[in-house]
Design a protein around this motif. Structure first.
Motif, PDB file in Angstrom:
ATOM      1  N   PHE A   1      10.360   2.089  -7.178  1.00  0.00           N
ATOM      2  CA  PHE A   1       9.314   3.068  -7.455  1.00  0.00           C
ATOM      3  C   PHE A   1       9.939   4.422  -7.799  1.00  0.00           C
ATOM      4  O   PHE A   1      11.129   4.643  -7.579  1.00  0.00           O
ATOM      5  CB  PHE A   1       8.400   3.232  -6.237  1.00  0.00           C
TER       6      PHE A   1
ATOM      7  N   ASP B   1       2.929   2.569 -10.663  1.00  0.00           N
ATOM      8  CA  ASP B   1       2.177   1.380 -10.261  1.00  0.00           C
ATOM      9  C   ASP B   1       1.689   0.599 -11.485  1.00  0.00           C
ATOM     10  O   ASP B   1       1.707  -0.633 -11.490  1.00  0.00           O
ATOM     11  CB  ASP B   1       0.984   1.777  -9.395  1.00  0.00           C
TER      12      ASP B   1
ATOM     13  N   ALA C   1       5.082   2.152   0.564  1.00  0.00           N
ATOM     14  CA  ALA C   1       5.744   1.487  -0.563  1.00  0.00           C
ATOM     15  C   ALA C   1       5.752  -0.021  -0.379  1.00  0.00           C
ATOM     16  O   ALA C   1       5.607  -0.781  -1.349  1.00  0.00           O
ATOM     17  CB  ALA C   1       7.167   2.016  -0.717  1.00  0.00           C
TER      18      ALA C   1
ATOM     19  N   ASP D   1       3.415  -1.658   1.145  1.00  0.00           N
ATOM     20  CA  ASP D   1       2.034  -2.032   0.807  1.00  0.00           C
ATOM     21  C   ASP D   1       1.854  -2.127  -0.711  1.00  0.00           C
ATOM     22  O   ASP D   1       1.240  -3.073  -1.217  1.00  0.00           O
ATOM     23  CB  ASP D   1       1.053  -1.007   1.372  1.00  0.00           C
ATOM     24  N   ARG D   2       2.384  -1.151  -1.425  1.00  0.00           N
ATOM     25  CA  ARG D   2       2.249  -1.139  -2.892  1.00  0.00           C
ATOM     26  C   ARG D   2       2.939  -2.338  -3.513  1.00  0.00           C
ATOM     27  O   ARG D   2       2.410  -2.957  -4.456  1.00  0.00           O
ATOM     28  CB  ARG D   2       2.824   0.158  -3.457  1.00  0.00           C
TER      29      ARG D   2
ATOM     30  N   GLU E   1       0.762  -5.430  -2.755  1.00  0.00           N
ATOM     31  CA  GLU E   1      -0.500  -5.426  -3.497  1.00  0.00           C
ATOM     32  C   GLU E   1      -0.296  -5.645  -4.989  1.00  0.00           C
ATOM     33  O   GLU E   1      -1.189  -6.140  -5.687  1.00  0.00           O
ATOM     34  CB  GLU E   1      -1.229  -4.100  -3.248  1.00  0.00           C
ATOM     35  N   SER E   2       0.888  -5.296  -5.498  1.00  0.00           N
ATOM     36  CA  SER E   2       1.153  -5.458  -6.927  1.00  0.00           C
ATOM     37  C   SER E   2       1.463  -6.897  -7.310  1.00  0.00           C
ATOM     38  O   SER E   2       1.458  -7.250  -8.489  1.00  0.00           O
ATOM     39  CB  SER E   2       2.339  -4.573  -7.328  1.00  0.00           C
TER      40      SER E   2
END
Length: 332
Positions: free
Chosen positions: A28, A44, A80, A82-83, A86-87
């Motif tokens: 990221f 994202d 991060a 979580d991101r 979720e991605s």
């Protein structure tokens, strides 16, 4: 034997996938990854597009959350994780025990790979990470001889990944005390050994060029001499009345001659270093390793490294030189 390649941005990801990478790793646009500097990394939206591109072609995407957050910033690293989950990322690559613990608890379905920055070099260390955090793979540091890699592979509780090509690090991975001392910034969270704001190039009257990191003179290059990446460990210094590369020469790791041996040892994945490098680098290096691995799998007994492979890799190496680094070390 999987080929894991760098993606510093979305074009780099597509280049790696198109050239034959089995998986790409990325980060990221923040300090949760060890290549956090301007012009690199993924938003994202870019990450979603990249994952869609890779998955449509049967490839995987790993998100590097491989830095150490410090005592007050763990929530940013947890977010991060979580991101990444979720991605739709296939795995995270992490080193910090707190980050791994959170990922284990909050997203048990998301594979966890132990980063090279975890510095696990023994069966006991690997077993600890496996028992506590359920890691599915570990990246070995670039300090082991090939004999040591073979011994770790024999008894490791998890599949192992090793660096195959790219820059070397002579310090504990990502935590260089030399760079921290000279610049006051840890390369662990500032993305680079030599932040650009501290680098000073100067043309000298005799046609040479000098380079300093902060106030430290790293090197002086003669007219027409190729300049290396300005890091403290690869500078030339006056020692005992001589000026030479006292710590390490500008060169890149290249384990191509060891490919059959690494395969026989049971190494699961080969990692290419270089998220900070160009799309051309990613495409060229990935293509060479893809062909080399495929030929080995088709004909292990008849495999040998081709001269054109070595030439192509040397063209993308630091100082246009390559080395086996610690892999060929005879002492343990």
């Amino acid at each position: 034997m999987l080929l894991v390649c760098p993606a510093g941005n979305l074009p780099g990801l597509t280049a790696a996938v198109d050239a034959g990478a089995d998986a790409v790793y990325l980060g990221f646009r923040d300090q949760t990854n060890a290549r956090a500097f301007p012009g690199l990394n993924f938003s994202d939206a870019d990450l979603r597009d990249g994952i869609a591109y890779a998955h449509a072609r049967g490839r995987k995407v790993y998100v590097a959350l491989n830095t150490y957050p410090g005592p007050a910033r763990l929530p940013q690293w947890q977010a991060a994780v979580d991101r990444a989950a979720e991605s739709g990322a296939d795995a995270i690559i992490a080193a910090d025990a707190g980050v791994l613990a959170y990922a284990t608890r909050a997203h048990p379905q998301l594979d966890r790979h132990l980063s090279v920055q975890g510095s696990a070099t023994t069966q006991a260390a690997l077993r600890w990470y496996h028992e506590h955090f359920g890691i599915r793979r570990a990246v070995l540091p670039r300090v082991l001889s090939v004999q040591q890699v073979e011994r770790v592979c024999e008894r490791s509780p998890v599949p192992l990944e090793v660096f195959a090509f790219g820059s070397l690090c002579i310090m504990v991975e990502g935590r260089c005390q030399l760079s921290s001392y000279v610049t006051g910034q840890s390369p662990n969270r500032h993305g680079v050994c030599s932040p650009a704001s501290f680098v000073r190039w100067q043309d000298e009257a005799d046609g040479s060029r000098s380079v300093r990191l902060n106030s430290v003179l790293l090197d002086v290059y003669g007219p027409g001499e190729a300049a290396g990446y300005p890091t403290v460990c690869k500078g030339r210094f006056a020692v005992g009345g001589e000026v030479f590369h006292a710590l390490e020469e500008p060169t890149s790791l290249n384990t191509l001659p060891l490919l059959p041996r690494l395969h026989a040892a049971g190494v699961t994945a080969l990692k290419i270093e270089g998220r900070q490098r160009s799309r051309a680098y990613v495409a060229a290096v990935t293509a060479v390793w893809r062909e080399a691995i495929d030929r080995l799998l088709r004909d292990p007994a008849g495999w040998q490294a081709r001269a054109e492979w070595s030439a192509a890799l040397s063209a993308h190496a630091e100082g246009r030189q390559t080395t086996l680094g610690p892999y060929h070390r005879s002492w343990h």
